[in-house]
Design a protein around this motif. Structure first.
Motif, PDB file in Angstrom:
ATOM      1  N   LEU A  76     -26.422 -55.744  22.520  1.00 29.90           N
ATOM      2  CA  LEU A  76     -25.189 -56.517  22.709  1.00 29.90           C
ATOM      3  C   LEU A  76     -25.322 -57.529  23.845  1.00 29.90           C
ATOM      4  CD1 LEU A  76     -22.353 -56.881  21.620  1.00 29.90           C
ATOM      5  CD2 LEU A  76     -21.545 -55.288  23.342  1.00 29.90           C
ATOM      6  N   LEU A  98     -12.455 -62.484  36.968  1.00 33.88           N
ATOM      7  CA  LEU A  98     -12.400 -61.585  35.813  1.00 33.88           C
ATOM      8  C   LEU A  98     -13.039 -60.227  36.045  1.00 33.88           C
ATOM      9  CD1 LEU A  98     -13.156 -64.175  33.003  1.00 33.88           C
ATOM     10  CD2 LEU A  98     -10.990 -63.049  33.457  1.00 33.88           C
ATOM     11  N   ILE A 114     -26.782 -60.890  22.921  1.00 30.32           N
ATOM     12  CA  ILE A 114     -25.883 -61.607  22.017  1.00 30.32           C
ATOM     13  C   ILE A 114     -24.711 -62.203  22.785  1.00 30.32           C
ATOM     14  CG2 ILE A 114     -24.240 -61.280  20.134  1.00 30.32           C
ATOM     15  CD1 ILE A 114     -26.191 -59.296  18.937  1.00 30.32           C
ATOM     16  N   LEU A 115     -24.181 -61.434  23.738  1.00 31.46           N
ATOM     17  CA  LEU A 115     -23.054 -61.938  24.528  1.00 31.46           C
ATOM     18  C   LEU A 115     -23.498 -63.038  25.482  1.00 31.46           C
ATOM     19  CD1 LEU A 115     -21.119 -58.741  25.658  1.00 31.46           C
ATOM     20  CD2 LEU A 115     -20.525 -60.309  23.849  1.00 31.46           C
ATOM     21  N   ALA A 149     -20.843 -50.432  25.739  1.00 32.20           N
ATOM     22  CA  ALA A 149     -20.929 -50.577  24.281  1.00 32.20           C
ATOM     23  C   ALA A 149     -21.878 -49.536  23.698  1.00 32.20           C
ATOM     24  CB  ALA A 149     -21.405 -51.966  23.919  1.00 32.20           C
ATOM     25  N   ARG A 150     -21.723 -49.346  22.399  1.00 31.57           N
ATOM     26  CA  ARG A 150     -22.546 -48.369  21.704  1.00 31.57           C
ATOM     27  C   ARG A 150     -24.023 -48.766  21.764  1.00 31.57           C
ATOM     28  NH1 ARG A 150     -20.290 -48.165  16.046  1.00 31.57           N
ATOM     29  NH2 ARG A 150     -18.757 -49.420  17.125  1.00 31.57           N
ATOM     30  N   PRO A 200     -25.117 -67.341  24.168  1.00 28.32           N
ATOM     31  CA  PRO A 200     -24.311 -68.545  23.950  1.00 28.32           C
ATOM     32  C   PRO A 200     -23.705 -69.083  25.238  1.00 28.32           C
ATOM     33  CG  PRO A 200     -23.473 -66.711  22.624  1.00 28.32           C
ATOM     34  CD  PRO A 200     -24.571 -66.160  23.459  1.00 28.32           C
ATOM     35  N   VAL A 206     -11.453 -60.880  28.325  1.00 28.44           N
ATOM     36  CA  VAL A 206     -12.351 -61.494  29.311  1.00 28.44           C
ATOM     37  C   VAL A 206     -13.341 -62.428  28.607  1.00 28.44           C
ATOM     38  CG1 VAL A 206     -14.218 -61.021  30.933  1.00 28.44           C
ATOM     39  CG2 VAL A 206     -12.148 -59.659  31.018  1.00 28.44           C
ATOM     40  N   TYR A 207     -13.918 -61.948  27.505  1.00 20.23           N
ATOM     41  CA  TYR A 207     -14.934 -62.768  26.851  1.00 20.23           C
ATOM     42  C   TYR A 207     -14.331 -64.006  26.194  1.00 20.23           C
ATOM     43  CZ  TYR A 207     -19.404 -63.864  24.797  1.00 20.23           C
ATOM     44  OH  TYR A 207     -20.575 -64.505  24.489  1.00 20.23           O
ATOM     45  N   MET A 243     -18.839 -59.539  17.666  1.00 20.53           N
ATOM     46  CA  MET A 243     -19.788 -58.440  17.867  1.00 20.53           C
ATOM     47  C   MET A 243     -19.316 -57.527  19.000  1.00 20.53           C
ATOM     48  SD  MET A 243     -22.273 -58.598  15.773  1.00 20.53           S
ATOM     49  CE  MET A 243     -23.423 -57.493  16.559  1.00 20.53           C
ATOM     50  N   LEU A 244     -18.805 -58.136  20.067  1.00 22.89           N
ATOM     51  CA  LEU A 244     -18.312 -57.356  21.209  1.00 22.89           C
ATOM     52  C   LEU A 244     -17.194 -56.429  20.757  1.00 22.89           C
ATOM     53  CD1 LEU A 244     -18.166 -56.849  24.305  1.00 22.89           C
ATOM     54  CD2 LEU A 244     -16.522 -58.687  24.415  1.00 22.89           C
ATOM     55  N   MET A 255     -19.896 -55.420  31.138  1.00 20.76           N
ATOM     56  CA  MET A 255     -19.142 -55.126  29.921  1.00 20.76           C
ATOM     57  C   MET A 255     -20.005 -54.395  28.904  1.00 20.76           C
ATOM     58  SD  MET A 255     -16.833 -58.562  29.705  1.00 20.76           S
ATOM     59  CE  MET A 255     -16.969 -58.814  28.001  1.00 20.76           C
ATOM     60  N   ARG A 308      -9.440 -55.268  26.622  1.00 21.12           N
ATOM     61  CA  ARG A 308      -9.678 -55.868  27.934  1.00 21.12           C
ATOM     62  C   ARG A 308     -10.931 -56.747  27.916  1.00 21.12           C
ATOM     63  NH1 ARG A 308     -11.442 -52.770  32.089  1.00 21.12           N
ATOM     64  NH2 ARG A 308     -11.128 -50.864  30.915  1.00 21.12           N
ATOM     65  N   PHE A 309     -12.034 -56.191  27.379  1.00 15.73           N
ATOM     66  CA  PHE A 309     -13.288 -56.941  27.351  1.00 15.73           C
ATOM     67  C   PHE A 309     -13.168 -58.170  26.458  1.00 15.73           C
ATOM     68  CE2 PHE A 309     -16.394 -53.302  28.570  1.00 15.73           C
ATOM     69  CZ  PHE A 309     -15.715 -53.163  29.765  1.00 15.73           C
ATOM     70  N   ALA A 328     -20.911 -68.307  20.402  1.00 17.11           N
ATOM     71  CA  ALA A 328     -20.138 -67.585  21.413  1.00 17.11           C
ATOM     72  C   ALA A 328     -19.023 -66.783  20.751  1.00 17.11           C
ATOM     73  CB  ALA A 328     -19.569 -68.572  22.431  1.00 17.11           C
ATOM     74  N   ARG A 338     -10.240 -50.509  26.298  1.00 20.10           N
ATOM     75  CA  ARG A 338     -11.347 -51.243  26.889  1.00 20.10           C
ATOM     76  C   ARG A 338     -11.753 -52.416  26.003  1.00 20.10           C
ATOM     77  NH1 ARG A 338     -15.735 -47.305  28.314  1.00 20.10           N
ATOM     78  NH2 ARG A 338     -14.832 -47.126  30.383  1.00 20.10           N
ATOM     79  N   THR A 345     -16.653 -55.140  17.828  1.00 19.29           N
ATOM     80  CA  THR A 345     -17.104 -54.007  17.026  1.00 19.29           C
ATOM     81  C   THR A 345     -17.934 -53.039  17.865  1.00 19.29           C
ATOM     82  OG1 THR A 345     -18.947 -55.353  16.303  1.00 19.29           O
ATOM     83  CG2 THR A 345     -17.103 -55.171  14.788  1.00 19.29           C
ATOM     84  N   GLY A 346     -18.477 -53.536  18.985  1.00 14.20           N
ATOM     85  CA  GLY A 346     -19.377 -52.697  19.783  1.00 14.20           C
ATOM     86  C   GLY A 346     -18.684 -51.719  20.725  1.00 14.20           C
ATOM     87  N   ILE A 347     -17.430 -52.006  21.099  1.00  9.61           N
ATOM     88  CA  ILE A 347     -16.731 -51.159  22.071  1.00  9.61           C
ATOM     89  C   ILE A 347     -15.770 -50.239  21.332  1.00  9.61           C
ATOM     90  CG2 ILE A 347     -15.344 -51.149  24.167  1.00  9.61           C
ATOM     91  CD1 ILE A 347     -17.705 -52.729  24.784  1.00  9.61           C
ATOM     92  N   GLU A 348     -15.856 -48.945  21.583  1.00 11.85           N
ATOM     93  CA  GLU A 348     -15.053 -48.002  20.796  1.00 11.85           C
ATOM     94  C   GLU A 348     -13.658 -47.760  21.380  1.00 11.85           C
ATOM     95  OE1 GLU A 348     -17.514 -44.618  20.218  1.00 11.85           O
ATOM     96  OE2 GLU A 348     -18.676 -45.677  18.704  1.00 11.85           O
ATOM     97  N   ALA A 358     -20.323 -63.908  18.860  1.00  6.85           N
ATOM     98  CA  ALA A 358     -20.614 -62.832  19.807  1.00  6.85           C
ATOM     99  C   ALA A 358     -19.342 -62.082  20.173  1.00  6.85           C
ATOM    100  CB  ALA A 358     -21.277 -63.397  21.064  1.00  6.85           C
ATOM    101  N   TYR A 359     -18.223 -62.808  20.250  1.00  6.37           N
ATOM    102  CA  TYR A 359     -16.929 -62.161  20.520  1.00  6.37           C
ATOM    103  C   TYR A 359     -16.632 -61.102  19.457  1.00  6.37           C
ATOM    104  CZ  TYR A 359     -11.790 -61.839  20.790  1.00  6.37           C
ATOM    105  OH  TYR A 359     -10.491 -61.399  20.863  1.00  6.37           O
TER     106      TYR A 359
END
Lengths: 250, 238
Positions: A190, A243, A193-194, A184-185, A197, B150-151, B133-134, A180, B146-147, B127, B143, B136-139, B130-131
């Protein structure tokens, strides 16, 4: 399968015969594909030694920093050595995980792997087994290193079992999340961080279990941790199996 | 698609109801129920503590359901629900942690200790942080949805871990209210009638508040989408 040649162009000619010789045992096409992908990663690594070298150096430095920063005497070592072991495995493993799929994506070979007529989960388990092997190599080296530097015998069967169980959980969920984070950028920041936890329960169980084993406590002190680790592994493998298809579909 | 009049009315009604319920719950906590036998006045915060955990549990549970539903149906509305639920759940779990710390200072004589329960709730909070953060991280929006789905499913393991851990670990000092513990394998719920009334009323109140907040958050998301669409339309006309 065609992706094999794309990953490392030099291996293209050798790929077919070597794979047939090495991977004769798998029962079905599914496991054949899993083994082929794992073997591809291992062979690319044996030839370049890019990742394993940096992981090993990183491991050595982390152990050095720990022993300097904590200024451990022999009593303190006994209780902290498993913490040092696991923190180092996780950090070194993170290096490997973030490279594992990022390099596939950057070279464009990820598309090749996704186009291959194999189940997506076979791709997942192939990548995961490759990562697991790297982590286990690091863990083994680390255990020898700590045994020598800390003067505590870490190479015991039970500890090895805990390390294997912990590494399986760590690499399973790590492979899922790194597939995943490559999109990401800021993928390098990332992934930790993911991953942290979700992987903390495994690390906590592994550290507590290892400490109990190391201090030769009775089995009721470490057995629950082994059970917890085993349970977490099963849950994470099942979750990743279900998944991963959704993560890589494009 | 404008937001329907009727739904807005229901939401407003629920919002007022939640406000009234909250005031009633607070009055009950401070005046209806007496101080607890061993812990005295400090125990009053427990009603908010447990109820806000219930709120975060419901919200995170909704995020899992929304995640599964999104992966199956690919309808973006499920993603909006998941995103909103995680935000609200994160807020509630922060309340749980802060009220827990306020309670722990007089009872345990420390704000924080690395007890299994406290550790696991921290993991849970991390956790879901982090969700965010995820997200904001994917443009790419498809996607990202979807991510995130999953998370949200993977991160729910930390919620289950928090609930299970104090029931299997014998060395926790965190009290277990309902269900079996190591000390009392049969399980007990021996509290006075007033404490039970107050607890259940608080739990009900926080459930309503959770629903209202998630609904408001979804509405906000829909509004901001509409604003973005309008902006695009106006820009296209220029």
């Amino acid at each position: 399968m065609s992706a094999q040649g794309e990953t490392t162009p030099t291996t293209a000619e050798a790929a077919v015969p070597v794979r047939r010789v090495k991977v004769r045992r798998p029962v079905t096409a599914y496991w054949h594909a899993v083994a082929a992908i794992a073997w591809k990663d291992v062979r690319a690594e044996i030839r370049s030694r890019e990742l394993i070298n940096s992981m090993l150096l990183f491991t050595l430095m982390t152990v050095m920093i720990f022993s300097l920063a904590l200024e451990l005497d022999s009593n303190a070592r006994q209780t902290t050595v498993t913490g040092v072991l696991w923190v180092t495995i996780v950090f070194a493993g993170l290096l490997g995980l973030s490279r594992s799929l990022a390099s596939e994506k950057d070279k464009g070979s990820l598309d090749g792997l996704l186009l291959a007529p194999i189940a997506r989960s076979a791709l997942f388990f192939g990548k995961m087994i490759g990562n697991l092997l790297f982590v286990l190599v690091i863990a083994l080296v680390l255990m020898v290193l700590l045994t020598v530097l800390f003067n505590i015998t870490l190479l015991r069967p039970l500890l090895l079992l805990l390390v294997v169980l912990g590494s399986i959980g760590f690499t399973t969920i790590g492979t899922l999340l790194s597939s995943m984070s490559v999109h990401a950028r800021s993928r390098e920041t990332l992934l930790p961080i993911l991953l942290m936890p979700v992987v903390l329960p495994i690390v906590i169980s592994a550290v507590r279990g290892s400490t109990a084993v190391l201090n030769e406590m009775p089995s009721q002190d470490w057995l629950p941790w082994v059970q917890l680790l085993f349970m977490a592994d099963v849950i994470y493998i099942a979750a990743s199996y279900a998944l991963f298809d959704y993560v890589v579909e494009e | 698609m404008a937001y329907s009049e009727k739904r807005t009315k229901i939401l407003m009604g629920l919002t007022y109801a939640a406000a009234v319920l909250f005031v009633l719950a607070m009055l009950m906590n401070f005046f209806y129920v007496g101080p607890e036998r061993q812990q005295g006045e400090a125990q009053r915060i427990f009603y908010v503590h447990l109820s806000s955990f219930l709120g975060s549990f419901l919200a995170f549970g909704a995020a899992v359901v929304a995640g599964i539903a999104y992966l199956r149906s690919r309808n973006p509305k499920w993603d909006t629900l998941g995103h909103s639920a995680v935000e609200i759940g994160l807020g509630f779990s922060t309340i749980t942690i802060v009220t827990g710390m306020a309670w722990a200072r007089p009872i345990w004589n420390t704000w924080w200790t690395w007890d299994p329960r406290l550790t696991s709730v921290t993991i849970m909070w991390l956790a879901y942080a982090a969700y965010m953060m995820l997200r904001t991280g994917i443009e790419d929006p498809e996607r990202r949805r979807r991510f995130a789905a999953v998370y949200a499913i993977v991160a729910f393991a930390s919620v289950l871990y928090t609930i299970i851990i104090i029931r299997v670990r014998p060395d926790t000092i965190h009290p277990v209210v309902a269900g079996p513990t190591q000390a009392e394998p049969e399980g007990s719920f021996e509290v006075s009638g007033r404490i039970r009334d107050t607890l259940f009323f608080n739990m009900f109140t926080f459930t309503v508040i959770t629903v209202v907040l998630v609904w408001h958050r979804i509405r906000l998301e829909n509004f901001s989408e509409r604003v973005a669409r309008r902006k695009m339309e106006v820009l296209a006309d220029l």
